[in-house]
Design an enzyme around this catalytic site. Structure first.
Site, PDB file in Angstrom:
ATOM      1  N   ASP A 106       0.876  -1.177   0.000  1.00 18.89           N
ATOM      2  CA  ASP A 106       0.000   0.000   0.000  1.00 18.89           C
ATOM      3  C   ASP A 106       0.915   1.229   0.000  1.00 18.89           C
ATOM      4  OD1 ASP A 106      -1.886   1.956   0.511  1.00 18.89           O
ATOM      5  OD2 ASP A 106      -2.877   0.853   2.130  1.00 18.89           O
ATOM      6  N   ASP A 207      -2.993   4.433  -2.756  1.00 21.21           N
ATOM      7  CA  ASP A 207      -3.799   5.330  -1.940  1.00 21.21           C
ATOM      8  C   ASP A 207      -4.261   6.547  -2.761  1.00 21.21           C
ATOM      9  OD1 ASP A 207      -4.459   5.889   0.976  1.00 21.21           O
ATOM     10  OD2 ASP A 207      -3.373   7.724   0.502  1.00 21.21           O
ATOM     11  N   GLU A 249      -7.332   3.419  -5.044  1.00 23.89           N
ATOM     12  CA  GLU A 249      -8.425   4.006  -4.257  1.00 23.89           C
ATOM     13  C   GLU A 249      -8.925   5.232  -5.012  1.00 23.89           C
ATOM     14  OE1 GLU A 249      -9.260   5.605   0.279  1.00 23.89           O
ATOM     15  OE2 GLU A 249      -7.363   6.066  -0.687  1.00 23.89           O
ATOM     16  N   HIS A 323     -10.203  -0.073   6.458  1.00 22.75           N
ATOM     17  CA  HIS A 323      -9.689   0.547   7.681  1.00 22.75           C
ATOM     18  C   HIS A 323     -10.203   1.976   7.869  1.00 22.75           C
ATOM     19  CE1 HIS A 323      -7.195   1.995   4.473  1.00 22.75           C
ATOM     20  NE2 HIS A 323      -6.770   2.961   5.262  1.00 22.75           N
ATOM     21  N   ASP A 324     -10.923   2.503   6.883  1.00 28.51           N
ATOM     22  CA  ASP A 324     -11.492   3.856   6.995  1.00 28.51           C
ATOM     23  C   ASP A 324     -12.999   3.819   7.264  1.00 28.51           C
ATOM     24  OD1 ASP A 324      -9.029   5.024   6.356  1.00 28.51           O
ATOM     25  OD2 ASP A 324      -9.460   4.986   4.208  1.00 28.51           O
TER      26      ASP A 324
HETATM   27  C1  NOJ Z   1      -6.849   6.979   2.292  1.00 31.26           C
HETATM   28  C2  NOJ Z   1      -6.433   6.007   3.337  1.00 31.26           C
HETATM   29  O1  NOJ Z   1      -7.194   4.846   3.201  1.00 31.26           O
HETATM   30  C3  NOJ Z   1      -6.612   6.708   4.669  1.00 31.26           C
HETATM   31  O2  NOJ Z   1      -6.497   5.833   5.751  1.00 31.26           O
HETATM   32  C4  NOJ Z   1      -5.621   7.830   4.729  1.00 31.26           C
HETATM   33  O3  NOJ Z   1      -5.835   8.585   5.899  1.00 31.26           O
HETATM   34  C5  NOJ Z   1      -5.753   8.777   3.525  1.00 31.26           C
HETATM   35  N1  NOJ Z   1      -5.925   8.064   2.289  1.00 31.26           N
HETATM   36  C6  NOJ Z   1      -4.526   9.630   3.386  1.00 31.26           C
HETATM   37  O4  NOJ Z   1      -3.437   8.832   2.970  1.00 31.26           O
END
Ligand code: NOJ
Length: 546
Positions: A106, A207, A249, A323-324
Site C-alpha cells: 500500500d 492510496d 483508491e 480501515h477507513d
Molecule cells: C486513504 C487512506 O485509506 C486513509 O487511511 C488515509 O488517511 C488517507 N488516504 C490519506 O493517505
C-alpha cells in the site's frame, strides 16, 4: 475443500481471487509492544491460508512518523522499525508465496510525510532541486492562496517562512502533496514501484490515486485533467510485470471513469475501489458524519449500475469494509441477536457479484464497532472532527453519535484471536482498546465452530474459485423496488446463479423465480428453507447448470 492456488504470473488471475486487507498495527503483536508487526503477521499466515485468500493488501509498513498510521511515509523503500525489518518483509513475501498468498504493498503516491528527505530538502529554499517535488504557491504569511479545505479539517495550505510560500496538503499538514506535474518526481515514484516489484510483491494498493493530478488553482483535487496520462505512464514504466495487480483508491470514480481506470488492457489499473454504495447512508451533499438510513432500493440500483456498467469493459472491487469505514455488521446488519446470520447475509450479497472481493481483517469473524470515550480514540480525523464541530456549535452528544457510527477507529481495534488476555493480540498494552466482546467473538472460537462466520467466508471463497459463473456471469437485478429483499441473478451460457438476501431483522416475503425451483443450494445461512418467506437476515445462493 482443498485450496485452489491461482497462478499469479497470469494476467487477470485476480478475477477469481479474494483479497484480504490487513491493518498491521492491529493484526498481531509479536513483541509485547502493543502494536502489531510483521513477525506477528508471519505467525498468522496459516490462518489466512485456511481462510483461502489469494493476496494480502498490506496497509502501509514503510518508514513513517505515524501521524496517520503509516499513510504519511518518510521513506518509500524502508520498513518502519515499529513493524520490523526489511528481512522480515522479505520473509513475509517468501512465506506468502509458499502458501499461494501474494502481497500488495500500500503506497501513498499522492503525498509523503513532511519528514521525508524530499520534503525536508524542498522546504529549505526555492532553488533546492526537491522544491518542485511538492505543490507550492506564493502568498503573504496571513493569506493562504485560496480557501481549499483539507480532508482532515482546516486549510489545505501550510505556510513555510523559509521559502515564503504555502504548500498544498489534501490530508494532514504532515502529509504534503507530491507534485505529479514534475517529471523528475514521477520517475522517483516509478523507481519506488520497481523496487517493490523486484522484492517480489504481487502488486499495489495505491492510496487516493485519483487525487494525484491536482490543479489547486482551479480547486481540482479529484480526477484531474492529466490523471489518465499519469496512470498510463506509471503502468508502462513501472507496472508492466506479468500478473502485477493494481487497485487504486478512487473516491471520485463514477462508472464512466472506472471503465478507463480499470480497462481490461491493463493500460491504467487493474481495478478501483469506488465508494458510491458505501456513502448511501449519509445525508446527500453532506459529510459521512451526517447519518441517514440506508434505502435498499437505492443500494440495489447503485450495485446494478456498477455491475452492468463495468461488465466486459472494466473490473469491480467488492467491499463493505476497510480501515477507513465502520464495521458493516454494525452498520447494515445487526450486531445483537442476529450478528452471525446478518454477517453471513452481507457476505452472500457481496460474494455473488462480479469483481474481486476484499475482506477487511476481522470481517470474517463478524467483528463489530466499538464505543469508546473521546480520549481513548487515536485517529486524528476523530479528534479534528470533534474540535471543529463542537466549535461550530454542534451538540457534543450528536458528534459522539457520529463518531460511534462512522469513526475510523471502529475498524482499527485489535484483531480478536482468542478468549485470552487482550484477545491474544498482545502481551503488552494494546495501542487501541480491544473490543470487550472478544471473549465471544474470536478466531479460535470461529475455527472450532463449523457454523461460524469464518467457515461461511471460507466456503464462499472456495465457491468463487471453482465456479465460472462468479467471474463471468451477467448481473440482473430482481424486485428493484423491494425495501427488504436484495435478489439478483448471474448468468452465463452454462450456469445460472440466484442470490437472495433479506436485509432486515423481520420476515420478508419472497417468491423464488420458477427457473430456480429445483436449483441446488450452494450456500445458505439457515439450515433449511421455508416456502415463500425469508427469515430475519436469511440469505442463500441457488444454482443450476445448463
Ligand atoms: C486513504 C487512506 O485509506 C486513509 O487511511 C488515509 O488517511 C488517507 N488516504 C490519506 O493517505
Amino acid at each position: 475443500m482443498a485450496n485452489v492456488i491461482l497462478d499469479k504470473t497470469k494476467r487477470g488471475w485476480w478475477k477469481s481471487a479474494v483479497f484480504y486487507e490487513l491493518y498491521p498495527k492491529s493484526f498481531q503483536d509479536s513483541t509485547g509492544s502493543g502494536v502489531g508487526d510483521l513477525r506477528g503477521i508471519l505467525s498468522r499466515l496459516d490462518y489466512l491460508e485456511t481462510l483461502g485468500i489469494d493476496a494480502i493488501w498490506l496497509c502501509p509498513v514503510c518508514a513513517s512518523p505515524q501521524v496517520d498510521n503509516g499513510y504519511d511515509i518518510s521513506d518509500f523503500c524502508a520498513i518502519d522499525p515499529l513493524f520490523g525489518t526489511m528481512a522480515d518483509m522479505e520473509e513475509l513475501i517468501a512465506e506468502g508465496k509458499k502458501r499461494g498468498i501474494g502481497i500488495l504493498m500500500d503506497l501513498t503516491l499522492n503525498h509523503s510525510s513532511n519528514q521525508h528527505r524530499w520534503f525536508r530538502e524542498a522546504r529549505k529554499s526555492r532553488d533546492n532541486p526537491y522544491h518542485d517535488y511538492y505543490v507550492w504557491r506564493d502568498g503573504g504569511a496571513d493569506t493562504p492562496p485560496n480557501d481549499m479545505r483539507a480532508v482532515f479539517g482546516g486549510s489545505a495550505w501550510e505556510y513555510v517562512p523559509e521559502v515564503g510560500q504555502w504548500y498544498f496538503h489534501q490530508f494532514a499538514p504532515e502529509q504534503p502533496d507530491l507534485n505529479w506535474d514534475n517529471p523528475a518526481l514521477r520517475q522517483e515514484l516509478y523507481k519506488v514501484l520497481r523496487f517493490w516489484v523486484r522484492k517480489g510483491v504481487a502488486g499495489f494498493r495505491l492510496d487516493v490515486i485519483d487525487q494525484i493530478a491536482k490543479d489547486p488553482d482551479r480547486g481540482i483535487t479529484i480526477n484531474g485533467p492529466r490523471l489518465d496520462e499519469f496512470l498510463r505512464e506509471m503502468s508502462r514504466e513501472a507496472l508492466s510485470g506479468e500478473g502485477l495487480v493494481t487497485v487504486g483508491e478512487a473516491w471520485g470514480a463514477d462508472v464512466q471513469r472506472a471503465r478507463r481506470y480499470s480497462a481490461p488492457d491493463g493500460s491504467e489499473l487493474s481495478m478501483v475501489f469506488q465508494f458510491e454504495h458505501i456513502g448511501l447512508d449519509q445525508q446527500p451533499g453532506r459529510e459521512k458524519w451526517d447519518l441517514a438510513p440506508l434505502s435498499l432500493p437505492k443500494l440495489k440500483e447503485c450495485v446494478r449500475r456498477w455491475q452492468q456498467g463495468l461488465y466486459g469493459v472494466g473490473w469491480n472491487s467488492l467491499f463493505f469494509n476497510n480501515h477507513d469505514l465502520p464495521r458493516i455488521v454494525s452498520r447494515w446488519g445487526s450486531d445483537g441477536e442476529y450478528r452471525v446470520v446478518s454477517a453471513k447475509m452481507l457476505a452472500t450479497m457481496l460474494y455473488g457479484l462480479q469483481g474481486t472481493p476484499y475482506i477487511y481483517q476481522g470481517e470474517e469473524l463478524g467483528m463489530t464497532n466499538i464505543r469508546l470515550k473521546l480520549e481513548q480514540y487515536q485517529d486524528l480525523e476523530i479528534h479534528n472532527l470533534y474540535r471543529e464541530r463542537t466549535a461550530q456549535g454542534y451538540d457534543p452528544r450528536d458528534v459522539m453519535e457520529s463518531i460511534w457510527a462512522r469513526g475510523r477507529d471502529n475498524a482499527r481495534t485489535p484483531m480478536q484471536w482468542t478468549a485470552g488476555e487482550n484477545a491474544g493480540f498482545t502481551t503488552g498494552t494494546p495501542w487501541l482498546p480491544v473490543n470487550e466482546n472478544y471473549r465471544e467473538i474470536n478466531a479460535e472460537a470461529a475455527l472450532a465452530d463449523p457454523d461460524s462466520v469464518f467457515h461461511y467466508y471460507r466456503r464462499l471463497i472456495a465457491l468463487r474459485k471453482t465456479m465460472d459463473v462468479f467471474r463471468d456471469g451477467w448481473f440482473a437485478l430482481l424486485c428493484p423496488e423491494d425495501e427488504r429483499v436484495f435478489a439478483y441473478t448471474r448468468e452465463t451460457q452454462e450456469g445460472h446463479l440466484l442470490v437472495v438476501c433479506n436485509f432486515t431483522g423481520e420476515h420478508a416475503p419472497f417468491v423464488c423465480p420458477e427457473a430456480f425451483r429445483n436449483a441446488r443450494a450452494l450456500i445458505a445461512n439457515y439450515p433449511d428453507t421455508e416456502q415463500g418467506i425469508l427469515r430475519p437476515y436469511e440469505a442463500k445462493m441457488l444454482y443450476y447448470g445448463a
